[in-house]
Design a protein around this motif. Structure first.
Motif, PDB file in Angstrom:
ATOM      1  N   ASP A  11       0.833  -1.203   0.000  1.00 24.02           N
ATOM      2  CA  ASP A  11       0.000   0.000   0.000  1.00 24.02           C
ATOM      3  C   ASP A  11       0.867   1.252   0.000  1.00 24.02           C
ATOM      4  O   ASP A  11       1.984   1.241   0.525  1.00 24.02           O
ATOM      5  CB  ASP A  11      -0.916   0.006   1.223  1.00 24.02           C
ATOM      6  CG  ASP A  11      -1.851  -1.181   1.231  1.00 24.02           C
ATOM      7  OD1 ASP A  11      -2.769  -1.180   0.397  1.00 24.02           O
ATOM      8  OD2 ASP A  11      -1.644  -2.108   2.030  1.00 24.02           O
ATOM      9  N   TYR A  12       0.314   2.314  -0.592  1.00 26.06           N
ATOM     10  CA  TYR A  12       1.026   3.584  -0.692  1.00 26.06           C
ATOM     11  C   TYR A  12       0.076   4.734  -0.385  1.00 26.06           C
ATOM     12  O   TYR A  12      -1.106   4.679  -0.737  1.00 26.06           O
ATOM     13  CB  TYR A  12       1.576   3.793  -2.112  1.00 26.06           C
ATOM     14  CG  TYR A  12       2.719   2.874  -2.452  1.00 26.06           C
ATOM     15  CD1 TYR A  12       4.032   3.308  -2.352  1.00 26.06           C
ATOM     16  CD2 TYR A  12       2.479   1.571  -2.857  1.00 26.06           C
ATOM     17  CE1 TYR A  12       5.081   2.460  -2.649  1.00 26.06           C
ATOM     18  CE2 TYR A  12       3.526   0.715  -3.159  1.00 26.06           C
ATOM     19  CZ  TYR A  12       4.817   1.165  -3.052  1.00 26.06           C
ATOM     20  OH  TYR A  12       5.865   0.314  -3.344  1.00 26.06           O
ATOM     21  N   VAL A  13       0.607   5.751   0.247  1.00 25.32           N
ATOM     22  CA  VAL A  13      -0.086   7.029   0.351  1.00 25.32           C
ATOM     23  C   VAL A  13       0.432   7.859  -0.814  1.00 25.32           C
ATOM     24  O   VAL A  13       1.654   7.972  -1.004  1.00 25.32           O
ATOM     25  CB  VAL A  13       0.221   7.733   1.688  1.00 25.32           C
ATOM     26  CG1 VAL A  13      -0.323   9.150   1.689  1.00 25.32           C
ATOM     27  CG2 VAL A  13      -0.359   6.941   2.836  1.00 25.32           C
ATOM     28  N   GLU A  21      -4.933  13.406   0.388  1.00 23.63           N
ATOM     29  CA  GLU A  21      -4.105  12.213   0.227  1.00 23.63           C
ATOM     30  C   GLU A  21      -4.986  11.007  -0.070  1.00 23.63           C
ATOM     31  O   GLU A  21      -6.147  10.951   0.336  1.00 23.63           O
ATOM     32  CB  GLU A  21      -3.252  11.973   1.460  1.00 23.63           C
ATOM     33  CG  GLU A  21      -4.021  11.595   2.698  1.00 23.63           C
ATOM     34  CD  GLU A  21      -3.130  11.416   3.911  1.00 23.63           C
ATOM     35  OE1 GLU A  21      -3.369  10.450   4.642  1.00 23.63           O
ATOM     36  OE2 GLU A  21      -2.217  12.234   4.134  1.00 23.63           O
ATOM     37  N   GLN A  22      -4.410  10.066  -0.812  1.00 21.08           N
ATOM     38  CA  GLN A  22      -5.121   8.843  -1.166  1.00 21.08           C
ATOM     39  C   GLN A  22      -4.317   7.645  -0.686  1.00 21.08           C
ATOM     40  O   GLN A  22      -3.088   7.667  -0.711  1.00 21.08           O
ATOM     41  CB  GLN A  22      -5.258   8.721  -2.683  1.00 21.08           C
ATOM     42  CG  GLN A  22      -6.010   9.826  -3.367  1.00 21.08           C
ATOM     43  CD  GLN A  22      -5.997   9.598  -4.866  1.00 21.08           C
ATOM     44  OE1 GLN A  22      -6.608   8.658  -5.371  1.00 21.08           O
ATOM     45  NE2 GLN A  22      -5.271  10.441  -5.579  1.00 21.08           N
ATOM     46  N   LEU A  23      -5.002   6.603  -0.299  1.00 20.58           N
ATOM     47  CA  LEU A  23      -4.365   5.343   0.039  1.00 20.58           C
ATOM     48  C   LEU A  23      -4.655   4.385  -1.111  1.00 20.58           C
ATOM     49  O   LEU A  23      -5.814   4.104  -1.416  1.00 20.58           O
ATOM     50  CB  LEU A  23      -4.921   4.796   1.352  1.00 20.58           C
ATOM     51  CG  LEU A  23      -4.316   3.490   1.841  1.00 20.58           C
ATOM     52  CD1 LEU A  23      -2.825   3.656   2.125  1.00 20.58           C
ATOM     53  CD2 LEU A  23      -5.046   3.017   3.074  1.00 20.58           C
ATOM     54  N   LEU A  82      -0.091  -1.349   6.558  1.00 13.31           N
ATOM     55  CA  LEU A  82      -1.376  -1.251   7.231  1.00 13.31           C
ATOM     56  C   LEU A  82      -1.520  -2.258   8.368  1.00 13.31           C
ATOM     57  O   LEU A  82      -2.291  -2.050   9.280  1.00 13.31           O
ATOM     58  CB  LEU A  82      -2.514  -1.440   6.224  1.00 13.31           C
ATOM     59  CG  LEU A  82      -2.569  -0.394   5.114  1.00 13.31           C
ATOM     60  CD1 LEU A  82      -3.720  -0.707   4.168  1.00 13.31           C
ATOM     61  CD2 LEU A  82      -2.698   1.010   5.677  1.00 13.31           C
TER      62      LEU A  82
END
Length: 87
Positions: A11-13, A21-23, A82
């Protein structure tokens, strides 16, 4: 040398100027970055030798955490965990 655990993160921000911001998953981050590369007039010199935009995006994910898309406007992405690693 980078920490090998970073390669295991899924996962990335991602940060875009003017947007929250998006996950994103690793696959979605690759797609997001490929789309931005597609929108550029010219790829950065260190990406020009990549066989396609997905390979260029993967190289960015592996080696960087930002991309200047125009003077003073930068995209950023950061790997996040996460869940704690299992032993």
């Amino acid at each position: 040398m980078s920490d090998p655990l970073i390669r295991a993160l899924d996962d990335y921000v991602v940060l875009e100027p003017g947007k929250p911001e998006q996950l994103l998953s690793a696959a979605d981050t690759l797609t997001w970055l490929s789309g931005w590369l597609r929108s550029l007039d010219q790829l950065p010199a260190d990406l020009a030798g990549q066989p396609d935009l997905d390979a260029a995006a993967q190289r960015l994910i592996d080696t960087a955490c930002d991309l200047e898309i125009s003077p003073g406007i930068t995209l950023q992405w950061f790997a996040v965990r996460l869940e704690p690693p299992t032993a």
